[in-house]
Design an enzyme around this catalytic site. Structure first.
Site, PDB file in Angstrom:
ATOM      1  CG  ASP A   3      -2.208   0.737   1.027  1.00 25.23           C
ATOM      2  OD1 ASP A   3      -3.267   0.093   1.080  1.00 25.23           O
ATOM      3  OD2 ASP A   3      -2.182   1.974   0.774  1.00 25.23           O
ATOM      4  CG  ASN A   4      -0.062   4.823  -2.407  1.00 25.60           C
ATOM      5  OD1 ASN A   4      -1.129   4.533  -1.851  1.00 25.60           O
ATOM      6  ND2 ASN A   4      -0.014   5.631  -3.458  1.00 25.60           N
ATOM      7  CE1 TYR A   7     -12.443   3.664  -8.294  1.00 28.40           C
ATOM      8  CE2 TYR A   7     -14.725   3.644  -9.034  1.00 28.40           C
ATOM      9  CZ  TYR A   7     -13.727   3.131  -8.232  1.00 28.40           C
ATOM     10  OH  TYR A   7     -14.001   2.086  -7.383  1.00 28.40           O
ATOM     11  CB  THR A  28     -18.621  -2.546  -0.258  1.00 26.88           C
ATOM     12  OG1 THR A  28     -18.956  -3.309  -1.419  1.00 26.88           O
ATOM     13  CG2 THR A  28     -18.344  -3.489   0.895  1.00 26.88           C
TER      14      THR A  28
END
Ligand code: NAD
Ligand code: UDP
Length: 312
Positions: free
Chosen positions: A34-35, A146, A176
Site C-alpha cells: 500500500d502507498n 475512475y 460496500t
C-alpha cells in the site's frame, strides 16, 4: 503449514484490511502492499505482530517483484472525493497498476483477481445491471478517471488471459460499507453515520431519490474468496453486491433512526454525472459461486455505527 502466499495490493484500505484478516485466518501468508493514499496503518496495526503478515510501502504504478501464489489487486482510491483529487494519478493507478500486477502474475504464474466496480456501468440505462451490459459512461466527465481506468483494467486483464494465459478473475463490486471506512472518506454511508453521531446536518446531494444497493463488507469478502477459489475457466466479470436497493433519502432516514440522532437533513448540489440508479443482478454469482449476501442494511449499518461510535 502455510497454505498459500497471497499479495493484497491496497491492503491497508477499508476492503483490503478485511481481506488480509480473512486470508490470515485461513492459514495463508499475506503480503500487504500500500502507498497509504487513502488507507491507514491503523487498519492493519493488529496484524503487525503476526509472523505470516508482511507490510510493504509501495506504489503500484511502479513495478514490483515478489513470489506469490495469488494476487488480489485492490490498490485504487474508491471514494469520488479522493479519486477526483488527482485524476491523472487515479487513472495511472488503475492502468499502470494493472499492467505491473498482470506482468508480475504472468512471470510468476500467479492467479490474479481485479477489484473492478459497478462504476463500469456508469449512469446505467438498464436496471438492474447484468454483466452483459456495456455501460453508459461519460469518457471525459468528473468520474471518468475512475470509471475508464477500471474499464481499461478489465480490458488488460481479459487480454493478458487471452494472449498470455494468465489466470484472471474480475469482480464488479457494488457500493460496500462497514467498519474501517475512513471517517472522512466522503462516501455516503460513512458521511451520514459520522454526521448523525455528531448531530450535524446530514448532507443529501440532489433530491435524494437516486438509488444505491449497499453491501456489507463481510459479504464482499466471502464473494472475493469464492471467486478466487473458483474454477480457472470462470474468469468473470461477475457482479458482487447486495440487490436490496434504497434511495439516498431512505438511507439518511434509517441512519437517523438507528443513531437516535437529532440531525437535520439538508440538500446540497448533486455532483455532475452522479448515477441515478444502481442495483446488481447477482444471478451469475449465485450460479457460479453459490454466493449471495447474508447481511441486510439495518444489521450492517448497526455494526458500522458501533464502529464509528467507538472511534469518534
Ligand atoms: P480504500 O480507498 O479504502 O482502499 C484503497 C487502498 O488502495 C488504500 O489503502 C490506498 O492507500 C491504496 N492505494 C491507492 N492508490 C495506490 C497506489 N498507487 N499504490 C498502492 N496503493 C494504493 O477503498 P476500498 O473501498 O477499500 O476499495 C478497495 C478496492 O475495491 C478499490 O480498487 C475500489 O475501486 C474497489 N471497489 C470498492 C467499492 C466499495 O464500495 N468499497 C466499490 C467498487 C469497487
Ligand atoms: N451522497 C450524498 N451525500 C453525501 C455523500 C454522497 O447524498 O454526503 C450521494 C452521492 O451523490 C451519490 C450517493 O450518495 O448519489 C452515493 O455516493 P458515494 O460517494 O458513496 O458512492 P458512488 O456515487 O460512487 O456510488
Amino acid at each position: 503449514m502455510i497454505k498459500k502466499k497471497v499479495l493484497v495490493t491496497g491492503g491497508a484500505g477499508f476492503v483490503g484490511s478485511h481481506l488480509c484478516d480473512r486470508l490470515l485466518s485461513e492459514g495463508n501468508e499475506v503480503v500487504c502492499l500500500d502507498n497509504y493514499f487513502t488507507g491507514q496503518k491503523q487498519n492493519i496495526v493488529h496484524l503487525l505482530d503476526n509472523p505470516f503478515f508482511e507490510l510493504i510501502r509501495h506504489d503500484v504504478t511502479m513495478p514490483f517483484f515478489i513470489e506469490v501464489d495469488e494476487i488480489f489487486n485492490l490498490a485504487c482510491p474508491a471514494s469520488p472525493i479522493h479519486y477526483q483529487y488527482n485524476a491523472i494519478k487515479t487513472i495511472k493507478t488503475s492502468v499502470m497498476g494493472a499492467i505491473n500486477m498482470l506482468g508480475l502474475a504472468k512471470r510468476i504464474k500467479a492467479k490474479i483477481l481485479q477489484a473492478s466496480t459497478s462504476e463500469v456501468y456508469g449512469d446505467p440505462q438498464i436496471h438492474p445491471q447484468t454483466e452483459s451490459y456495456w455501460g453508459h459512461v461519460n469518457p471525459i466527465g468528473e468520474r471518468s478517471c475512475y470509471d475508464e481506468g477500471k474499464r481499461s483494467a478489465e480490458t488488460l486483464f481479459v487480454n493478458y488471459n487471452k494472449q498470455n494465459n494468465v489466470k484472471i478473475k474480475i469482480i464488479r463490486i457494488f457500493n460496500t460499507y462497514g467498519p474501517r471506512m475512513h471517517p472522512h472518506d466522503g462516501r455516503v454511508v460513512s458521511n451520514f453515520i459520522v454526521q448523525a453521531l455528531q448531530n450535524n446536518d446530514i448532507t443529501i446531494y440532489g433530491d435524494g431519490q437516486q438509488t444505491r444497493s449497499f453491501q456489507y463488507v463481510d459479504d464482499l469478502i466471502e464473494g472475493m474468496i469464492r471467486m478466487m477459489a473458483s474454477d480457472d475457466s470462470f474468469t468473470g466479470p461477475v457482479n458482487i453486491g447486495n440487490p436490496n436497493e434504497f434511495t439516498i433519502l431512505q438511507l439518511a432516514e434509517l441512519v437517523i433512526e438507528l443513531t437516535n440522532s437529532k440531525s437535520n437533513i439538508v440538500r446540497m448540489p448533486l455532483p455532475p454525472d452522479d448515477p441515478t440508479q444502481r442495483q446488481p443482478n447477482i444471478d451469475l454469482a449465485k450460479k457460479e459461486l453459490n454466493w449471495e449476501p447474508k447481511i441486510q442494511l439495518r444489521e450492517g449499518l448497526q455494526q458500522t455505527i458501533d464502529y464509528f461510535a467507538s472511534i469518534i
